[in-house]
Design a protein around this motif. Structure first.
Motif, PDB file in Angstrom:
ATOM      1  N   VAL A 142       0.832  -1.210   0.000  1.00 52.90           N
ATOM      2  CA  VAL A 142       0.000   0.000   0.000  1.00 52.90           C
ATOM      3  C   VAL A 142       0.862   1.252   0.000  1.00 52.90           C
ATOM      4  CG1 VAL A 142      -1.712   1.330   1.282  1.00 52.90           C
ATOM      5  CG2 VAL A 142      -1.925  -1.154   1.136  1.00 52.90           C
ATOM      6  N   GLY A 143       1.940   1.245   0.789  1.00 48.85           N
ATOM      7  CA  GLY A 143       2.730   2.455   0.956  1.00 48.85           C
ATOM      8  C   GLY A 143       3.741   2.744  -0.126  1.00 48.85           C
ATOM      9  N   LYS A 144       4.060   1.771  -0.974  1.00 49.72           N
ATOM     10  CA  LYS A 144       5.202   1.959  -1.869  1.00 49.72           C
ATOM     11  C   LYS A 144       4.923   2.885  -3.042  1.00 49.72           C
ATOM     12  CE  LYS A 144       4.600  -2.147  -4.834  1.00 49.72           C
ATOM     13  NZ  LYS A 144       5.273  -3.403  -5.279  1.00 49.72           N
ATOM     14  N   GLY A 145       3.675   3.251  -3.282  1.00 52.47           N
ATOM     15  CA  GLY A 145       3.375   4.195  -4.350  1.00 52.47           C
ATOM     16  C   GLY A 145       3.553   5.644  -3.943  1.00 52.47           C
ATOM     17  N   SER A 146       3.807   5.878  -2.665  1.00 49.30           N
ATOM     18  CA  SER A 146       3.908   7.246  -2.152  1.00 49.30           C
ATOM     19  C   SER A 146       5.357   7.620  -1.861  1.00 49.30           C
ATOM     20  CB  SER A 146       3.090   7.378  -0.865  1.00 49.30           C
ATOM     21  OG  SER A 146       3.289   8.646  -0.266  1.00 49.30           O
ATOM     22  N   ALA A 147       5.655   8.913  -1.996  1.00 47.42           N
ATOM     23  CA  ALA A 147       6.971   9.422  -1.595  1.00 47.42           C
ATOM     24  C   ALA A 147       7.100   9.487  -0.087  1.00 47.42           C
ATOM     25  CB  ALA A 147       7.184  10.812  -2.197  1.00 47.42           C
ATOM     26  N   ARG A 148       5.984   9.327   0.613  1.00 47.16           N
ATOM     27  CA  ARG A 148       5.979   9.377   2.085  1.00 47.16           C
ATOM     28  C   ARG A 148       5.863   7.954   2.602  1.00 47.16           C
ATOM     29  NH1 ARG A 148       1.877  14.457   1.510  1.00 47.16           N
ATOM     30  NH2 ARG A 148       3.450  16.104   1.663  1.00 47.16           N
ATOM     31  N   PRO A 149       6.892   7.436   3.232  1.00 44.63           N
ATOM     32  CA  PRO A 149       6.938   6.009   3.566  1.00 44.63           C
ATOM     33  C   PRO A 149       5.954   5.622   4.663  1.00 44.63           C
ATOM     34  CG  PRO A 149       8.825   7.149   4.510  1.00 44.63           C
ATOM     35  CD  PRO A 149       8.127   8.142   3.626  1.00 44.63           C
ATOM     36  N   PRO A 150       5.519   4.372   4.651  1.00 46.37           N
ATOM     37  CA  PRO A 150       4.590   3.892   5.684  1.00 46.37           C
ATOM     38  C   PRO A 150       5.291   3.714   7.023  1.00 46.37           C
ATOM     39  CG  PRO A 150       5.235   2.084   4.265  1.00 46.37           C
ATOM     40  CD  PRO A 150       5.827   3.324   3.667  1.00 46.37           C
ATOM     41  N   ARG A 151       4.479   3.637   8.051  1.00 43.73           N
ATOM     42  CA  ARG A 151       4.966   3.378   9.407  1.00 43.73           C
ATOM     43  C   ARG A 151       3.945   2.491  10.127  1.00 43.73           C
ATOM     44  NH1 ARG A 151       9.027   5.050   7.616  1.00 43.73           N
ATOM     45  NH2 ARG A 151      10.336   6.792   8.335  1.00 43.73           N
ATOM     46  N   LEU A 152       4.432   1.670  11.025  1.00 44.91           N
ATOM     47  CA  LEU A 152       3.547   0.955  11.948  1.00 44.91           C
ATOM     48  C   LEU A 152       3.840   1.499  13.340  1.00 44.91           C
ATOM     49  CD1 LEU A 152       1.444  -1.488  11.699  1.00 44.91           C
ATOM     50  CD2 LEU A 152       3.145  -2.749  13.008  1.00 44.91           C
ATOM     51  N   LEU A 153       2.882   2.218  13.900  1.00 47.76           N
ATOM     52  CA  LEU A 153       3.029   2.833  15.214  1.00 47.76           C
ATOM     53  C   LEU A 153       2.454   1.907  16.276  1.00 47.76           C
ATOM     54  CD1 LEU A 153       3.455   5.335  17.144  1.00 47.76           C
ATOM     55  CD2 LEU A 153       1.118   6.009  16.492  1.00 47.76           C
ATOM     56  N   VAL A 154       3.212   1.715  17.344  1.00 49.85           N
ATOM     57  CA  VAL A 154       2.776   0.863  18.444  1.00 49.85           C
ATOM     58  C   VAL A 154       2.846   1.673  19.739  1.00 49.85           C
ATOM     59  CG1 VAL A 154       3.181  -1.277  19.718  1.00 49.85           C
ATOM     60  CG2 VAL A 154       3.698  -1.166  17.278  1.00 49.85           C
ATOM     61  N   VAL A 155       1.714   1.808  20.422  1.00 50.63           N
ATOM     62  CA  VAL A 155       1.655   2.472  21.723  1.00 50.63           C
ATOM     63  C   VAL A 155       1.239   1.430  22.748  1.00 50.63           C
ATOM     64  CG1 VAL A 155       0.658   4.327  23.103  1.00 50.63           C
ATOM     65  CG2 VAL A 155       0.994   4.651  20.638  1.00 50.63           C
ATOM     66  N   HIS A 156       2.108   1.170  23.709  1.00 53.75           N
ATOM     67  CA  HIS A 156       1.858   0.136  24.711  1.00 53.75           C
ATOM     68  C   HIS A 156       1.708   0.799  26.081  1.00 53.75           C
ATOM     69  CE1 HIS A 156       3.039  -4.150  26.291  1.00 53.75           C
ATOM     70  NE2 HIS A 156       1.787  -3.837  26.495  1.00 53.75           N
ATOM     71  N   TYR A 157       0.535   0.692  26.647  1.00 55.99           N
ATOM     72  CA  TYR A 157       0.251   1.248  27.978  1.00 55.99           C
ATOM     73  C   TYR A 157       0.136   0.110  28.981  1.00 55.99           C
ATOM     74  CZ  TYR A 157      -2.575   2.938  31.878  1.00 55.99           C
ATOM     75  OH  TYR A 157      -3.064   3.210  33.134  1.00 55.99           O
ATOM     76  N   THR A 158       0.896   0.217  30.056  1.00 52.91           N
ATOM     77  CA  THR A 158       0.893  -0.808  31.100  1.00 52.91           C
ATOM     78  C   THR A 158       0.356  -0.203  32.389  1.00 52.91           C
ATOM     79  OG1 THR A 158       2.861  -1.782  30.082  1.00 52.91           O
ATOM     80  CG2 THR A 158       2.277  -2.554  32.281  1.00 52.91           C
ATOM     81  N   GLY A 159      -0.956  -0.349  32.597  1.00 50.71           N
ATOM     82  CA  GLY A 159      -1.575   0.146  33.821  1.00 50.71           C
ATOM     83  C   GLY A 159      -1.980  -0.964  34.758  1.00 50.71           C
ATOM     84  N   GLY A 160      -1.901  -2.209  34.264  1.00 51.88           N
ATOM     85  CA  GLY A 160      -2.244  -3.370  35.074  1.00 51.88           C
ATOM     86  C   GLY A 160      -1.014  -4.176  35.444  1.00 51.88           C
ATOM     87  N   ALA A 161      -1.219  -5.396  35.862  1.00 51.85           N
ATOM     88  CA  ALA A 161      -0.115  -6.269  36.232  1.00 51.85           C
ATOM     89  C   ALA A 161       0.757  -6.551  35.015  1.00 51.85           C
ATOM     90  CB  ALA A 161      -0.652  -7.579  36.813  1.00 51.85           C
ATOM     91  N   ARG A 162       2.055  -6.692  35.240  1.00 53.58           N
ATOM     92  CA  ARG A 162       2.988  -6.885  34.147  1.00 53.58           C
ATOM     93  C   ARG A 162       2.698  -8.143  33.345  1.00 53.58           C
ATOM     94  NH1 ARG A 162       6.089  -2.543  32.492  1.00 53.58           N
ATOM     95  NH2 ARG A 162       6.407  -1.200  34.304  1.00 53.58           N
TER      96      ARG A 162
END
Length: 515
Positions: free
Chosen positions: A251-271
């Motif tokens: 999907v991203g390779k047709g654009s001059a702006r490269p793709p990214r996979l963003l991961v946000v991990h919130y740890t509010g409970g037990a590990r």
């Protein structure tokens, strides 16, 4: 840090030159009838002489009742009577709430309507009166007001003498029997959610020349800056190539702006507690690629990253209110453009899982990026459940309009919980069928699957994504294509434009079933 991740350094990316729209400061005070200024109060259907209405009517020597009778105002839900210059007040605003029982959703809608009134008013102070004893009523009224007063006008120029510049500024005072103490509940539990909704709306509304995958990542870093128990990581193109994320890369390779996979991990409970996984489609602009879209409404395709904005902001809400859970947001970010390097219809793509698909349309790009994103979330985090959110299909708009988002799930319990949470939050879902026969149109003579073709479009799209979900994992797919943007009339808590649909729903889902 994940063995899979290549962390991208912070980039000096362009931000908008103009400031965001001013909003009224929301404050709390004990219930009392002000002697002047602008006041707003709710009335039930039939306009009974009770509460704040009775007090204000007495203070005006019956002028309020005479005005109601003269205007034949009945207090039906959603109705309004605006009375300027009544008995020494600048404005008296009566808002009908109908006959139904008072619930948090009713209170939030009421607050939202006052917030919208405040956004259009130059009055320096607006006071919302609520005499009821409902628990946390003031917090829900304030939450609704914060949502309702939202506006995005950072790119509008104004003359120095433009009197609209002062509108929406000043103070909005919530007066209830709970008094100032209500502010503590609001600031701890609901203001973080309001902030998250605003963040998602800002992301969705930004034009595509300002917001693209790298900028989305930067905005997320800014939003979470300084928050405890949050880890942000990003897959860049080399990392995705190493993992074999053919869906994302195609999907991203047709654009001059490269793709990214963003991961946000919130740890509010037990590990050792398995996280809740929320995965969002993040197409920062969707031309359709080689299968290019028509020009009608194409400008709105900047909103095709609304799923990514919602899941990221839902975790922002959880982190902001210190929810005692573990949660991860995965945002599949790409720009779908036609070019000499773009994917072609007929190409065969190998995804991270090893499963392959044949591209029937490059305009079915959402399911392409989600195939890698949902698989990655399962492999990396072994979640308790997974909900993906996407502006996936036009067919769901045809089916449900702008009243419901489509809910697809193989898990009855999860589907019921999400539906109930949506009703509480004011973000309604309608469960759609996920029939095995939908897979017939996805059979390919050259690959494991095709990315589209045949049958009900929304159901086929959901079925495609489901091929990358483990059979024993509770999973739901939310197709929000009809709910992510309101071009005409909005709702009390969601003005015209970007809605941030999904943020409140997922937050309420966590409150009700996982805390």
């Amino acid at each position: 840090m994940s063995r899979f991740l290549s962390v991208v350094a912070a980039l000096a990316l362009p931000l908008a030159a103009a400031d965001a729209a001013a909003e009224r400061r929301i404050s709390f005070a004990p219930y009392a009838l002000p002697g002047s200024g602008t006041v707003a109060l709710a009335v039930r259907e039939g306009v009974p002489g009770e509460g704040a209405f009775a007090q204000l009517n007495a203070a005006s020597n019956g002028a309020l009742r005479r005005a109601v009778d003269a205007m034949q105002f009945e207090g039906k839900r959603g109705s309004k009577l605006d009375l300027p210059g009544l008995a020494g007040y600048d404005r008296v605003i009566l808002l009908g709430i109908g006959e139904e029982p008072v619930t948090p959703r009713v209170l939030e809608d009421l607050g939202g309507r006052v917030g919208q009134e405040g956004a259009a008013s130059a009055s320096p102070r607006i006071e919302l009166l609520w005499v009821g004893e409902e628990a946390d009523a003031a917090a829900h009224l304030a939450f609704g007001a914060a949502l309702g007063q939202y506006r995005f006008d950072k790119y509008k120029s104004r003359d120095a003498e433009d009197d609209t510049a002062a509108r929406g500024e000043g103070e909005l005072v919530v007066r209830t029997p709970a008094g100032v103490a209500a502010g503590e509940v609001y600031r701890a539990q609901w203001q973080p959610v309001a902030t998250a909704v605003k963040t998602a709306r800002d992301l969705v509304t930004e034009p595509a020349n300002v917001l693209y995958p790298e900028v989305f990542v930067e905005r997320a870093r800014e939003a979470f800056d300084g928050m405890p128990n949050v880890r942000i990581e990003v897959l860049d193109v080399p990392a995705m190539e190493k993992l074999g994320m053919g869906g994302m890369l195609a999907v991203g390779k047709g654009s001059a702006r490269p793709p990214r996979l963003l991961v946000v991990h919130y740890t509010g409970g037990a590990r050792d507690q398995a996280p809740l996984a929320f995965v969002g489609k993040g197409i920062t602009f969707d031309t359709g690629g080689i299968s290019i879209k028509g020009s009608s409404g194409l400008w709105r395709m900047k909103y095709d990253m609304a799923g990514a904005a919602s899941v990221t902001s839902a975790v922002l809400a959880l982190a902001g209110r210190r929810a005692p859970v573990n949660a991860v947001a995965v945002a599949a970010l790409a720009e779908n453009m036609p070019s000499g390097t773009a994917a072609h219809p007929g190409d065969v793509v190998t995804t991270m899982s090893g499963k392959t698909f044949e591209i029937m349309s490059t305009d079915a790009e959402g399911r392409m990026v989600l195939s890698d994103a949902v698989y990655y979330a399962q492999q990396e985090f072994e979640p308790k459940l997974l909900v993906d959110v996407a502006t996936l299909t036009g067919s769901i708009v045809t089916a449900l309009g702008d009243e419901y988002a489509g809910l697809f799930s193989r898990d009855d319990t999860l589907a019921a919980q999400l539906t109930a949470a949506g009703e509480l939050a004011g973000e309604d879902l309608w469960r759609m069928p996920l029939h095995e026969s939908y897979g017939e149109g996805l059979k390919s003579p050259v690959a494991d699957l095709r990315n589209g073709g045949g049958g009900p479009g929304a159901g086929v799209g959901a079925h495609f994504i489901g091929n990358w979900i483990a059979d024993d994992l509770p999973w739901a797919h939310l197709d929000i294509a009809g709910m992510a943007w309101r071009e005409s009339e909005g709702t009390p808590t969601s003005p015209t434009g970007a809605t941030a649909f999904g943020v409140r729903l997922l937050d309420r889902f966590v409150r009700e079933y996982h805390q």
